[in-house]
Every structure is written in C-alpha cells, then in structure tokens.
Enzyme design. Structure first.
Site, PDB file in Angstrom:
ATOM      1  N   GLY A   1     -24.043  68.112  87.429  1.00 50.52           N
ATOM      2  CA  GLY A   1     -24.138  66.660  87.513  1.00 50.52           C
ATOM      3  C   GLY A   1     -24.087  66.205  88.960  1.00 50.52           C
ATOM      4  O   GLY A   1     -23.188  66.588  89.706  1.00 50.52           O
TER       5      GLY A   1
ATOM      6  N   GLY B   1     -24.181  62.815  89.920  1.00 51.40           N
ATOM      7  CA  GLY B   1     -23.913  61.377  89.962  1.00 51.40           C
ATOM      8  C   GLY B   1     -22.852  61.107  91.023  1.00 51.40           C
ATOM      9  O   GLY B   1     -22.671  61.895  91.963  1.00 51.40           O
TER      10      GLY B   1
ATOM     11  N   ALA C   1     -19.680  61.380  90.853  1.00 52.65           N
ATOM     12  CA  ALA C   1     -18.667  62.449  90.895  1.00 52.65           C
ATOM     13  C   ALA C   1     -19.238  63.729  91.497  1.00 52.65           C
ATOM     14  O   ALA C   1     -18.621  64.345  92.376  1.00 52.65           O
ATOM     15  CB  ALA C   1     -18.122  62.715  89.502  1.00 52.65           C
TER      16      ALA C   1
ATOM     17  N   CYS D   1     -17.301  51.185  82.736  1.00 51.00           N
ATOM     18  CA  CYS D   1     -16.782  49.928  83.273  1.00 51.00           C
ATOM     19  C   CYS D   1     -16.639  48.827  82.211  1.00 51.00           C
ATOM     20  O   CYS D   1     -17.513  47.983  82.043  1.00 51.00           O
ATOM     21  CB  CYS D   1     -17.638  49.403  84.420  1.00 51.00           C
ATOM     22  SG  CYS D   1     -16.812  48.023  85.237  1.00 51.00           S
TER      23      CYS D   1
ATOM     24  N   CYS E   1     -11.918  47.612  88.467  1.00 53.10           N
ATOM     25  CA  CYS E   1     -13.039  46.851  87.942  1.00 53.10           C
ATOM     26  C   CYS E   1     -13.158  45.571  88.761  1.00 53.10           C
ATOM     27  O   CYS E   1     -12.381  44.638  88.555  1.00 53.10           O
ATOM     28  CB  CYS E   1     -12.784  46.522  86.468  1.00 53.10           C
ATOM     29  SG  CYS E   1     -14.106  45.562  85.745  1.00 53.10           S
TER      30      CYS E   1
END
Ligand code: UQ1
Length: 470
Positions: free
Chosen positions: A65, A67, A69, A220, A402
């Site tokens: 992955g 992304g 991360a 989120c 957030c």
C-alpha cells in the site's frame, strides 16, 4: 532519527501566518461529465491463480500500500539510513495518489480534484523497489506475499497498509444515481464524484437537501457533516437558507446518520449538536441509508423498526466502507476483517514480523491521515527495533484528528486519543478550546496540511503534532 522539533510551536506559527480572508466560490455552470465510480474497485484484480509457489524476490521489508501510511512508513524507514537500495519494497497498483482529506474542499468548490493528486511513481524514492501491482494473498506463516500477477515476494518484516474499500454497491441504486448527472446525488468520498457535490449545491434553488452518514466504520467520520456545513453556509450566503426560519426558507436541510449522535467524541459531539439545533438542521439519528429510489432515500432503523422513506432534491450520500477482500480473507485479519495489531505497538498479534497502521489496521481510533502522522513513527521505531532483535520501543496513544469545516472560513479542530479523550495540540499549548471553530484552523486545513502533506509527510519528514522529523 526520530528527534522532533518542539511540536506545536512550529505548527502554531504556521497557523498564525495563514490568516487570510475566506472566500466563498462564485456560482459556476453545471458542465463537467462525472463518470460512474467504477474506479473505486479494490486493489486486487481477479486473475487466475498462479501455479508456482516459489519466492520470486526477497526484501528486508515489504510495504503493501502506497497511500498516506505506505509512503510515510517506507520513506521514514529509508531515512533511518539502515537500508540499501531495494531493501524495502513498496507494492501498490495505483497510478495516482490522492490527498483524500482535500475532497471535502472540492465538494465546497475551494479546490480542484486534479490539484490534490500526484502521479504515484513521482512520490516514490528511487531507492525503494516499487511494484506497481495489487496483492492477491498473504502467507504470513511462510513470510511471503503473492502479487496479483502470481509473483511472490519474500520478506523479513511486512507492513500491511492498503487502506479500506468504498462499497458503493452497499446502497441499492447509489452507483446509478451517482453516475446520473441529473439525479442530485453526489459524494465527497470518491475522485469521480466529489466535483458533483459542489455542482449539485450550486444548482439547488429550493427543496430538501439530505446529508447521510452510514452506521459502521468510515474514513474520517466527521467528513459527512463537513459537506453539509459548507453547503449550509453556501445557501445561507446565497439567501436560500435562513437558520432562524428554516421552514419558510426555499431550502430545508436534514442530517440522517446511522449513529445515535453527531460525533463519536462527547466533547465535540455536544458542540456539533448545539450547532445543528442553532442552525435549524433536522437530525435523523439511527437512520442508515440503504437505498436510493429516484428522488427518495430509504433508511433502515435499528431494533426491527420500520424503514423510513424521505423525499429529497439533493442527496449527499456516504457509502459503507470495509476491508479489502485480500486482507479480510487472509490469516492477518481479525473477525471484522482488519489487520489484527496491538493497539499500542502496531505489531500483529500473532505474526511478530507483521505490522499495520492506518485504515486497514484494527487500531481502534478514527481513520484519518492525521492519525497516520502519529502511527507511522511508532510503527517504524518498533519495526527497526525488531530488526535489531529488540522489543518494541514506541507506543501509540490513539491520536487522531478531524478538522471539521463548520462554514467557509472556520474549522473546529477535533483532536483526540483512545477513549475519545481530547488531546488538543493548540488547546494544551495556547489554552484555547478547540471545539470553538476558528479561522486559523481553517487555513491549517485548507492551505497548510495539503502543503505539508506533499512536501514532507509523504517524504517521511512530518510527524503531525510533533512537528518535523529530522
Ligand atoms: C496533520 O499533520 C495532517 O497532515 C498533514 C492533517 O491533515 C491530514 C491533519 O488534519 C492534522 C490535524 C494534522 C496534525 C497536525 C497538527 C499541527 C495539529
């Protein structure tokens, strides 16, 4: 390597320097064609099984992955200076990397979706071995990963960070409604659909605007209402919505959420519930969108209650989300399908050389890019310790954030850790209450975070509230 600059000082200075007056975008025509969200397919492709089970290549670390991360972790590992070229492999089939936290800003007409994406290849350091391919399966007992094309990659340490899957089909009629330009149905959760959000907001002159949030895990969890608060402000400024007299306004607004409250953290939930009431927005709690039938939204209710149908003129829909099939079906997954890691160390509970953070992980916190800023350095320190045959040295406290857009020019910067306990970078440092929406936070969200993300975070040198990683 992981010495950091005293955290909040740098960030607060950046926030202060970003005070400029907010602009509401002008009305535009309804022009661009929106394609159906077919590209939201999982990372793996269903190719026939390869006959060979021999390890084609081997790497010290394989990161699945690329992304937020995957890029953070692989570049932070590289920056440790402990790896030779190609020691670390990065695996991802994507052509584009998206700054997904920016899609709310696209939905509000403040940014274009194109300016938020980069070609993935250009973000990957040439000293990493990049496999532009999906993963078909994990064999953690034998320390290898099978790629979509059948090749296998052996590893000493494995990092599983492929994110989660958006299941548009989880809501009957939603894929068709999103693809139909005249439907009034849109979503900030996809590259293909986020522009349609603002075009639908601009086009609405009267009627009912419904904003939904599903029951269950999503990326989120504050984003569904960000879309609503910006639309609310747009219509208020256009004279189409009067919070003091919503019933007599040309537009009425309702928030239908599968959850019993506005937000999962009591402190911010209370502030947002007051905002909802002050702004005359109808709250439909424990209403879980299950079908879109023309201009009618159908909601499931808990406890065997009857389904509820609501007419709409504009629908902002949020599909259900969940783990990719290749993770869920693997020995790495817990019962819910997430990579089963320890809440503190990010290490797999069964396979000691496997690690995970971010959306694909079982870490019981809100799934955001902000969370990655705190999770990635912990994973990297503990993985490096494991390579040196040392016990884990770093602990993750559940930090996530957030930045909740509450109107054009204002953001409530919700920051919290495990247990829904606030952990406010500026609140703790400057003695302010971050549940109060502020202009400085808006510029953090709109200008600073996208900038620091592509210039530092994806390169492994941004630690979020800790500041820059040297
Ligand atoms: C952050 O670092 C970051 O990434 C660049 C975000 O965007 C995705 C955030 O939303 C937040 C909150 C942080 C954390 C940093 C500070 C300064 C609070």
């Amino acid at each position: 390597m992981f010495r950091t600059r005293p955290a909040s000082a740098a960030c607060a200075a950046a926030a202060r320097s970003l005070l400029a007056s907010p602009a509401v975008p002008a009305r535009r025509g309804f022009a661009t064609v929106t394609t159906p969200p077919a590209s939201a397919a999982p990372a793996t492709s269903a190719k026939p099984a390869a006959p060979v089970i021999s390890t084609t290549r081997s790497h010290k670390v394989v990161v699945v992955g690329a992304g937020a991360a995957g890029l953070s972790v692989s570049h932070q590992l590289l920056a440790s200076g402990q790896f030779a070229p190609d020691d670390i492999a990065l695996v991802d089939p994507a052509t584009w990397h998206h700054y997904q936290p920016g899609w709310t800003l696209v939905g509000a007409g403040l940014k274009t979706r194109e300016e938020l994406r980069r070609e993935l290849g250009g973000l990957v350091d040439p000293k990493l071995k990049f496999y532009r391919e999906g993963v078909r399966a994990f064999a953690p007992g034998d320390n290898y990963v099978t790629l979509a094309g059948g090749d296998t990659l052996g590893y000493e340490q494995l990092v599983v960070v492929p994110g989660i899957h958006i299941d548009y089909g989880s809501i009957a009629g939603l894929p068709e409604a999103l693809a139909d330009l005249g439907s009034g149905v849109s979503s900030i959760y996809g590259y293909d659909t986020c522009e349609k959000v603002f075009r639908s907001i601009e086009a609405l002159e009267r009627g009912v605007a419904l904003f939904t949030q599903p029951a269950g895990v999503i990326k989120c969890a504050g984003a569904p209402q960000k879309a609503m608060w910006l639309a609310f402000d747009y219509w208020r400024r256009a004279g189409l919505y009067d919070p003091k007299n919503p019933a007599a306004s040309p537009i009425q607004i309702a928030f239908a959420t599968g959850l019993p409250v506005m937000f999962g953290v009591p402190k911010y939930s209370a502030a947002l519930e007051k905002m909802r009431q002050d702004r005359g927005v109808e709250g439909l709690f424990e209403h879980d969108l299950v079908a879109v039938e023309g201009r009618t939204a159908v909601f499931a209710r808990p406890g065997g209650k009857e389904k509820v149908a609501r007419k709409f003129d504009l629908l902002h829909a949020v599909p259900k989300m969940g783990p990719h099939a290749f993770v869920k079906s693997s020995p790495l997954a817990n019962d819910a399908g997430y990579v089963d890691v320890d809440d503190t160390t990010t290490r797999h509970k069964t396979f000691a050389n496997v690690w995970s953070v971010g959306d694909a992980s079982s870490l019981p916190t809100s799934k955001t890019a902000a969370a990655i800023t705190s999770q990635a350095p912990v994973l990297v320190r503990n993985l490096l310790a494991a390579l040196a045959r040392q016990p884990p040295a770093a602990a993750y406290d559940g930090y996530t954030s957030c930045p909740l857009l509450t109107e054009y020019g204002k953001v409530m910067l919700a920051e919290f850790k495990y247990g829904g306990e606030p952990k406010e970078t500026f609140g703790d440092w400057l003695g302010i209450d971050q549940a109060v929406p502020r202009r400085a936070f808006y510029h953090l969200k709109k200008d600073f975070f996208p900038w620091v993300y592509y210039n530092y975070m994806t390169k492994g040198t941004w630690g979020g509230p800790q500041g820059w990683i040297r």
